[in-house]
Design an enzyme around this catalytic site. Structure first.
Site, PDB file in Angstrom:
ATOM      1  N   ASP A   1       0.843  -1.195   0.000  1.00 11.64           N
ATOM      2  CA  ASP A   1       0.000   0.000   0.000  1.00 11.64           C
ATOM      3  C   ASP A   1       0.877   1.243   0.000  1.00 11.64           C
ATOM      4  OD1 ASP A   1       0.089   1.065   2.995  1.00 11.64           O
ATOM      5  OD2 ASP A   1      -0.277  -1.100   3.147  1.00 11.64           O
TER       6      ASP A   1
ATOM      7  N   GLU B   1      -6.724   4.997  12.103  1.00 15.22           N
ATOM      8  CA  GLU B   1      -5.518   4.996  12.945  1.00 15.22           C
ATOM      9  C   GLU B   1      -5.406   6.325  13.655  1.00 15.22           C
ATOM     10  OE1 GLU B   1      -1.706   5.436  10.616  1.00 15.22           O
ATOM     11  OE2 GLU B   1      -2.968   4.691   8.996  1.00 15.22           O
TER      12      GLU B   1
HETATM   13  C1  NAG Z   1      -1.908   0.787  16.506  1.00 12.59           C
HETATM   14  O1  NAG Z   1      -2.331   1.988  15.948  1.00 12.59           O
HETATM   15  C2  NAG Z   1      -2.146   3.116  16.765  1.00 12.59           C
HETATM   16  C3  NAG Z   1      -2.821   4.261  16.072  1.00 12.59           C
HETATM   17  O2  NAG Z   1      -2.389   4.476  14.778  1.00 12.59           O
HETATM   18  C4  NAG Z   1      -0.665   3.332  16.996  1.00 12.59           C
HETATM   19  O3  NAG Z   1      -0.460   4.465  17.793  1.00 12.59           O
HETATM   20  C5  NAG Z   1      -0.109   2.104  17.671  1.00 12.59           C
HETATM   21  O4  NAG Z   1       1.275   2.220  17.792  1.00 12.59           O
HETATM   22  C6  NAG Z   1      -0.454   0.843  16.888  1.00 12.59           C
HETATM   23  N1  NAG Z   1      -0.153  -0.285  17.722  1.00 12.59           N
HETATM   24  C7  NAG Z   1       0.660  -1.228  17.347  1.00 12.59           C
HETATM   25  C8  NAG Z   1       0.877  -2.335  18.319  1.00 12.59           C
HETATM   26  O5  NAG Z   1       1.216  -1.231  16.265  1.00 12.59           O
END
Ligand code: NAG
Length: 230
Positions: free
Chosen positions: A34, A125
């Site tokens: 992506d 996100e």
């Molecule tokens: C999951 O997504 C959040 C928000 O984008 C981010 O801050 C976090 O680091 C992510 N968690 C993992 C375990 O990758």
């Protein structure tokens, strides 16, 4: 010579047996990636020749932003023979899900039944946009329903486990309709959130050799085409 060949054969048969416990069957997968305007030039032909078969391309964000590289990425991916689709970066704090879904559908996120176009993807996100879990679920529902009425498809939902748990309370509201694109930069997808039985696509790292993130479709090429066809 004969003996050592036979011994080697025996040892390899043994190691294959050990590496494949009974009942475990490796499923076919399809590689993809992506991208967004952060990838200013992409070698789509090279990626296709290396075996990748699908590309998710950033189209929009909120209700004002259109990714300036969307058209060139989409055309490049199309010319190279990829199955491709657009994605929308959600801004749940700035406007409704419905308004953002329409903006997306009109600016790259549309779908057509040509066997090469994936349903659009909603990229969730960042923080929880100041919303409670139930308000976030309603926002997503509004997006999903509007996207469905404009395109005829349920959008793909991109998230990771901790975001989905903290921002939606691990809602299972979408697991029967929207395919899951799960981010998990590990050597396995891990626990699947939200009542989805499995991930449809797994984003397994953020450094594809072709630019952007590496994605793996959880099925074979025929199933990937089926996802495109709806
Ligand atoms: C999951 O997504 C959040 C928000 O984008 C981010 O801050 C976090 O680091 C992510 N968690 C993992 C375990 O990758």
């Amino acid at each position: 010579m004969r003996f050592s060949t036979a011994l080697f054969g025996l040892l390899s048969a043994l190691s294959v047996a050990l590496a494949s416990p009974v009942g475990f069957e490796k499923r076919a997968t399809v590689e993809g990636f992506d991208i967004s305007h952060y990838q200013s030039s992409v070698d789509f032909a090279g990626a296709y020749n290396a075996g990748l078969r699908f590309v998710l391309i950033k189209a929009t964000e909120g209700t004002t932003y259109k990714d300036p590289a969307f058209s060139s990425h989409y055309n490049g991916a199309t010319t190279a023979g990829f199955i491709r689709g657009g994605y929308h970066f959600a801004r749940p704090s700035s406007s409704s899900g419905a308004v953002q879904a329409s903006f997306f559908a009109k600016n790259g996120g549309g779908w057509s039944n040509d066997g090469r176009t994936l349903p659009g993807m909603l990229d969730l996100e960042g923080d929880c946009a100041g919303k409670s879990a139930s308000a976030m679920v309603s926002w997503i529902q509004d997006f999903v329903e509007t996207y469905l009425s404009e395109t005829g498809r349920h959008c793909i939902i991109y998230t990771n486990r901790s975001w989905w748990q903290s921002c939606t309370g691990d809602s299972t509201a979408f697991s029967n309709t929207s395919p899951l694109h799960l981010a998990s930069w590990n050597n396995s997808p891990g626990t699947i959130p939200g009542g989805w039985g499995y991930q449809t696509i797994w984003q397994y790292n953020d450094h594809s050799s072709w630019g952007g993130d590496s994605d793996r479709f959880n099925g074979d090429a025929t199933q990937l085409r089926k996802l495109a066809m709806g």
